[in-house]
Enzyme design. Structure first.
Site, PDB file in Angstrom:
ATOM      1  N   GLY A  86      -3.927 -17.669  -1.920  1.00  0.00           N
ATOM      2  CA  GLY A  86      -3.389 -19.095  -1.467  1.00  0.00           C
ATOM      3  C   GLY A  86      -2.237 -18.556  -0.266  1.00  0.00           C
ATOM      4  N   PRO A 100     -11.905   1.963  29.069  1.00  0.00           N
ATOM      5  CA  PRO A 100     -11.204   0.562  29.098  1.00  0.00           C
ATOM      6  C   PRO A 100     -12.629  -0.359  29.300  1.00  0.00           C
ATOM      7  CG  PRO A 100      -9.826   2.056  30.196  1.00  0.00           C
ATOM      8  CD  PRO A 100     -10.886   2.783  29.645  1.00  0.00           C
ATOM      9  N   GLN A 143      -7.909 -16.163   0.022  1.00  0.00           N
ATOM     10  CA  GLN A 143      -7.873 -17.353  -0.436  1.00  0.00           C
ATOM     11  C   GLN A 143      -7.652 -17.711  -1.756  1.00  0.00           C
ATOM     12  OE1 GLN A 143      -8.948 -19.671   1.821  1.00  0.00           O
ATOM     13  NE2 GLN A 143      -9.085 -21.453   0.559  1.00  0.00           N
ATOM     14  N   PHE A 157     -10.718  11.739  18.410  1.00  0.00           N
ATOM     15  CA  PHE A 157     -12.221  11.621  19.212  1.00  0.00           C
ATOM     16  C   PHE A 157     -12.017  10.677  20.277  1.00  0.00           C
ATOM     17  CE2 PHE A 157     -15.965   8.725  19.098  1.00  0.00           C
ATOM     18  CZ  PHE A 157     -16.986   9.610  19.332  1.00  0.00           C
ATOM     19  N   GLU A 201     -23.064  -6.070  16.169  1.00  0.00           N
ATOM     20  CA  GLU A 201     -24.197  -6.453  17.003  1.00  0.00           C
ATOM     21  C   GLU A 201     -25.022  -5.424  17.359  1.00  0.00           C
ATOM     22  OE1 GLU A 201     -21.009  -9.516  17.026  1.00  0.00           O
ATOM     23  OE2 GLU A 201     -21.205  -7.509  17.266  1.00  0.00           O
ATOM     24  N   GLU A 226     -17.021   2.303  15.761  1.00  0.00           N
ATOM     25  CA  GLU A 226     -18.099   3.138  15.706  1.00  0.00           C
ATOM     26  C   GLU A 226     -19.479   2.329  15.543  1.00  0.00           C
ATOM     27  OE1 GLU A 226     -17.353   6.021  15.710  1.00  0.00           O
ATOM     28  OE2 GLU A 226     -15.331   5.909  15.144  1.00  0.00           O
ATOM     29  N   GLY A 227     -19.598   1.602  16.381  1.00  0.00           N
ATOM     30  CA  GLY A 227     -20.979   0.634  17.007  1.00  0.00           C
ATOM     31  C   GLY A 227     -20.631  -0.618  16.137  1.00  0.00           C
TER      32      GLY A 227
END
Length: 383
Positions: free
Chosen positions: A339, A131, A336, A126, A367, A363-364
């Site tokens: 460790g 740029p 976490q 796709f 934000e 894909e979006g």
């Protein structure tokens, strides 16, 4: 690539969650870290995916698919995402091309490409991002100019998943009146592919930059309408991609849960497994809760797709937003839990951490998702 090798479609394998899970556990999960280090998916696995009927099982049986519903497709992509986000990314872009062909293609286009896409004899990619244009699809600068009875394409597409390997590109370009979708075989003169390596995440998804220099196409290259309605093609294609990414994000959360639960039961501190520590238990309980919530949101988006309800677009936005942000949060927690081991290449959670971040962008971006979801809240009055 031509369709010289095309044969009559054979009876399709009908995959489901259980068969996909078994496939992932045997053929993908044990090798995913090696794929990540190598930066590519081996041909042998690509062929196995085809034999398992996983490339485009939603295509109709007469095309070589299994006529699979979207809810089940989401479950399959979740399982593959649990094993390897790079492999799932290949399924995503292939799905976007194959679905768009089935939805908008002419009978001749479907006959030429459908069986090959169903079997994996032709792999798709796709091409939208550039740029200087990502989430803002209206900002693309690639052009498609009518010439004779065909088209001439010029431009550069970047971040093309499977671009290094794909045989057929679905290219979006500006026409005189809108944005058009074009089927561009890889071997068309003027198509140049440059690999993009050393990415943060999904490092085996074989990303590439695709340059189109005076690429001449026939009239049969245009997929769908060329006028105002062409925007519907892009919307539908992105929606399917977003749905697959949401599914893959659910898979990442599940993988983080599996890895963390296993490690916590084995890692000893002061003579007891860390699974007995309340803070570790809290992390695992949050993973359990969020993976179930994300899975339900994904299933709702798939159900709405299956019944043809336009509300699926917003449901998919929500599923992708929730699942991708949860994937990032829980991948961080999985590191976490492990460790220092979580920062090493010896444990898969470092890969989950890198891959999860990519899910918030593709894909979006998140934000854009939040803006879109908030706009819907205003339109619906918060209902």
């Amino acid at each position: 690539m031509t369709n010289d090798t095309q044969t009559r479609p054979q009876a399709a394998v009908v995959p489901d969650r259980a068969s996909a899970r078994a496939f992932v556990d045997e053929h993908i999960l044990p090798h995913a870290d090696a794929y990540d280090r190598q930066g590519a998916i081996p041909e042998e696995l690509l062929e196995r995916i085809g034999a398992a009927g996983l490339w485009a099982p939603f295509l109709p049986p007469e095309t070589g698919g299994a006529g699979l519903d979207m809810v089940t497709l989401g479950e399959i992509h979740e399982e593959v995402g649990r094993g390897c986000s790079s492999v799932r990314s290949l399924l995503t872009v292939h799905t976007m091309l194959a679905w768009t062909l089935q939805r908008w293609g002419t009978a001749a286009q479907r006959e030429q490409w459908g069986p090959l896409l169903a079997s994996g004899g032709v792999l798709g990619a796709f091409c939208l991002s550039e740029p200087g244009a990502g989430s803002d699809a209206a900002g693309i600068t690639t052009t498609a100019v009518p010439k004779g009875d065909g088209w001439v394409l010029n431009g550069v597409k970047k971040w093309t998943t499977n671009g290094q390997r794909a045989d057929l590109f679905l290219v979006f370009a500006k026409t005189e009146s809108s944005i058009g979708a074009f089927l561009v075989p890889r071997d068309t003169p003027g198509v140049t592919v440059r690999p993009l390596d050393d990415m943060l995440g999904t490092r085996a998804s074989m990303l590439a930059e695709v340059t189109l220099g005076d690429v001449r196409l026939g009239p049969d290259a245009l997929l769908g309408p060329s006028g105002f309605a062409a925007g519907m093609v892009l919307t539908g294609t992105l929606d399917l991609g977003r749905y697959s990414v949401a599914a893959g994000s659910v898979g990442i959360i599940q993988a983080c849960l599996d890895a963390s639960a296993s490690y916590a039961s084995r890692r000893m501190v002061g003579g007891s497994p860390i699974s007995e520590l309340p803070l570790i238990q809290a992390k695992l309980s949050d993973m359990v809760t969020d993976v179930r919530a994300a899975r339900l949101l994904l299933a709702e988006a798939g159900r709405l797709k299956d019944v043809g309800d336009s509300a699926t677009l917003m449901a998919t936005w929500i599923a992708k937003y929730f699942a991708s942000t949860a994937a990032v949060r829980h991948a961080s927690e999985a590191v976490q839990v492990h460790g220092a081991n979580g920062c090493s290449p010896d444990y898969p959670v470092a890969r989950y951490y890198r891959d999860a971040k990519v899910m918030e962008i593709i894909e979006g971006s998140n934000e854009i998702q939040r803006i879109t979801i908030a706009a819907e809240a205003h339109r619906e009055g918060g209902r």
